[in-house]
Design an enzyme around this catalytic site. Structure first.
Site, PDB file in Angstrom:
ATOM      1  CG  HIS A 106      -0.144  -0.307   2.161  1.00 26.15           C
ATOM      2  ND1 HIS A 106      -0.073  -1.479   3.016  1.00 26.15           N
ATOM      3  CD2 HIS A 106       0.661   0.866   3.266  1.00 26.15           C
ATOM      4  CE1 HIS A 106       1.260  -0.908   4.093  1.00 26.15           C
ATOM      5  NE2 HIS A 106       1.492   0.291   4.347  1.00 26.15           N
ATOM      6  CE  LYS A 115       3.305  -7.275   1.261  1.00 26.73           C
ATOM      7  NZ  LYS A 115       1.653  -7.495   0.877  1.00 26.73           N
ATOM      8  CG  ASP A 241      -0.067  -6.312  -1.494  1.00 26.37           C
ATOM      9  OD1 ASP A 241      -0.913  -6.076  -0.579  1.00 26.37           O
ATOM     10  OD2 ASP A 241       0.639  -7.291  -0.741  1.00 26.37           O
ATOM     11  CG  ASP A 243      -2.437  -8.149   0.957  1.00 26.53           C
ATOM     12  OD1 ASP A 243      -2.037  -7.367   1.182  1.00 26.53           O
ATOM     13  OD2 ASP A 243      -0.790  -8.751   2.066  1.00 26.53           O
TER      14      ASP A 243
END
Ligand SMILES: [Zn+2]
Length: 459
Positions: A106, A115, A241, A243
């Site tokens: 973010h 990640k 992203d 999640d």
């Protein structure tokens, strides 16, 4: 291949992150692929999944990571542009031994990062520091790898939609914030019954509409307006992203992460009575009380998506969540954090009950609380300050949980002080049954901080 040094600020607790062209370069991308690939090979792995988010720098970093992974002898399964959970899904469904997602999550447009997932578990903490050690010695695995391209977007969305349950058609507004969840969000909405209005579904790494972070209320203004205009039952938003999830009810109120988890626990605990449900240390007491009321076993755990995932595996918990909007389902799903899957389950809840989400929210216990207070404290001092406060409380007879920092329970409620793992800040929060109690908790927090020479936060 020569040794490589990463900028020391980029190897963080849960991911690798930096400013592109400044602390993060294409050379770093290759070295991440090569050092992470070395760890996958050490564990006996043969294939790694690779995906990227919608940032402008992501394709260039993806290419560099792919080269690095392949140079270790891995088969690189490239899944292209998508949300982070689609990469996690690819690791499970394409029989991979690990995976890398290029993502700045973010953060502002000039940031990017990585990640990682090793086997089916999170890759974090000391494992991330090892990437730096391997690269600094160029102690890389070598071999002849290869590349495959897999278009898994449709398959991923079909998997998400498979778990939708609902009797009544809903009206829903969706906001991807021009992040990587956009295309999957649009396909998902098309597969679900009801009426769906899409906002900012086109991927744009400059984030023209608003910042893709649904924990900050001003980023939800556009969604709130649309929910009101469309007279929608619900609004859902995702971070850059995908999640994390943010939810707005029909009255335009934010359903915070702990409240959402309390609502989602209903169906999970109905199906699995007595199961453990994990909430992070920032969550309301109301969450833990609600889990117990529903017949579940509440467990408070450390903040951090990797730490929560590891704890879920250890305890076999079917559901977990964080204030930040990371929601993890092992019930019917894989146990990773997926904002889009959390949306499917939230819509299922809304479409299968007589009460609306707004009504369900109003049934939750009411507390008064501060927002999450973040105040600066140097990297070298932040953990020491928490330890000093802990030591001072030791003789006081206070009821203290030391799961993550100190969370002190009193007659009035509780207050929390913890050191952020990702920024040079201390984090505090207070929650009480009423305003007078909240004032007493704030005073206690300030009194606990003052002897350590910390400027108290402004409430
Ligand atoms: Zn995220």
């Amino acid at each position: 291949m020569s040794a490589h040094r990463f900028d020391p600020t980029t190897l963080r607790e849960y991911d690798v992150r930096g400013i592109v062209g400044d602390t993060l370069t294409v050379e770093d991308g290759y070295a991440i692929g090569r050092s992470f690939g070395t760890i996958v090979r050490e564990a006996g792995g043969k294939a790694a999944a690779l995906g990227y988010d919608g940032r402008l720098s992501s394709p260039m970093l993806e290419a560099a990571v792919a080269e690095g992974l392949a140079a270790c002898g891995l088969l690189v399964k490239r899944v292209g542009l998508g949300p982070t959970p689609m990469l996690y899904y690819a690791v499970h469904e394409l029989a991979c031994d690990g995976g890398v997602q290029i993502t700045g999550s973010h953060n502002p447009p000039d940031y990017n990062g990585f990640k990682m997932m090793l086997g089916h578990g999170p890759f974090y903490g000391a494992q991330i520091q090892r990437l730096g050690e391997i690269a600094s010695r160029a102690a890389y695995a070598s071999g002849t790898g290869g590349f495959e391209s897999h278009d898994i977007l449709e398959r991923y969305v079909a998997r998400l939609a498979k778990d939708y349950r609902g009797q009544k058609p809903l009206s829903v507004v969706w906001d991807a914030g021009n992040g990587a969840a956009g295309p999957a969000m649009a396909l998902l909405a098309r597969r679900l019954p009801g009426r769906h209005v899409l906002l900012n579904e086109v991927v744009d790494g400059t984030f023209p509409a608003h910042h893709p972070d649904p924990t900050v209320e001003k980023n939800l203004e556009q969604l709130k307006d649309a929910v009101a205009r469309e007279r929608a039952d619900l609004g859902v938003a995702f971070d850059g992203d995908g999640d994390r999830i943010g939810v707005i009810d029909a009255k335009g109120r934010v359903i915070w992460g702990d409240q959402l988890l309390a609502l989602l626990a209903r169906d999970v605990l109905a199906a699995q009575p007595g199961a453990t449900v994990i909430g992070d240390v920032k969550a309301s007491q109301g969450l833990f009380d609600e889990i117990a009321r529903l017949g579940g076993k509440p467990l408070m755990w450390q903040t951090g998506h990797s730490l929560i995932k590891a704890k879920m595996k250890e305890t076999g918990a079917p559901l977990a969540g964080e204030m930040s909007g990371h929601i993890f389902f092992a019930d019917h799903f894989y146990g990773f954090d997926d904002g889009l899957y959390a949306a499917v389950r939230t819509l299922s809840l809304a479409a299968s009950r007589r009460e609306s989400v707004a009504e369900l929210r109003d049934q939750l216990p009411v507390f008064v609380n501060t927002p999450e207070l973040r105040f600066p404290c140097s990297d070298t001092r932040k953990f020491a300050v928490v330890d000093e406060v802990k030591a001072r409380l030791a003789g006081s007879g206070a009821e203290v949980s030391a799961v993550d920092g100190v969370r002190v329970k009193t007659e009035d409620g509780w207050w929390l002080l913890r050191a952020s793992n990702t920024q040079d800040v201390l984090v505090a929060r207070c929650e009480a049954k009423d305003d007078a109690g909240l004032e007493r908790l704030k005073a206690q927090l300030i009194a606990a901080l003052t002897p350590s020479g910390i400027e108290p936060p402004t409430f």
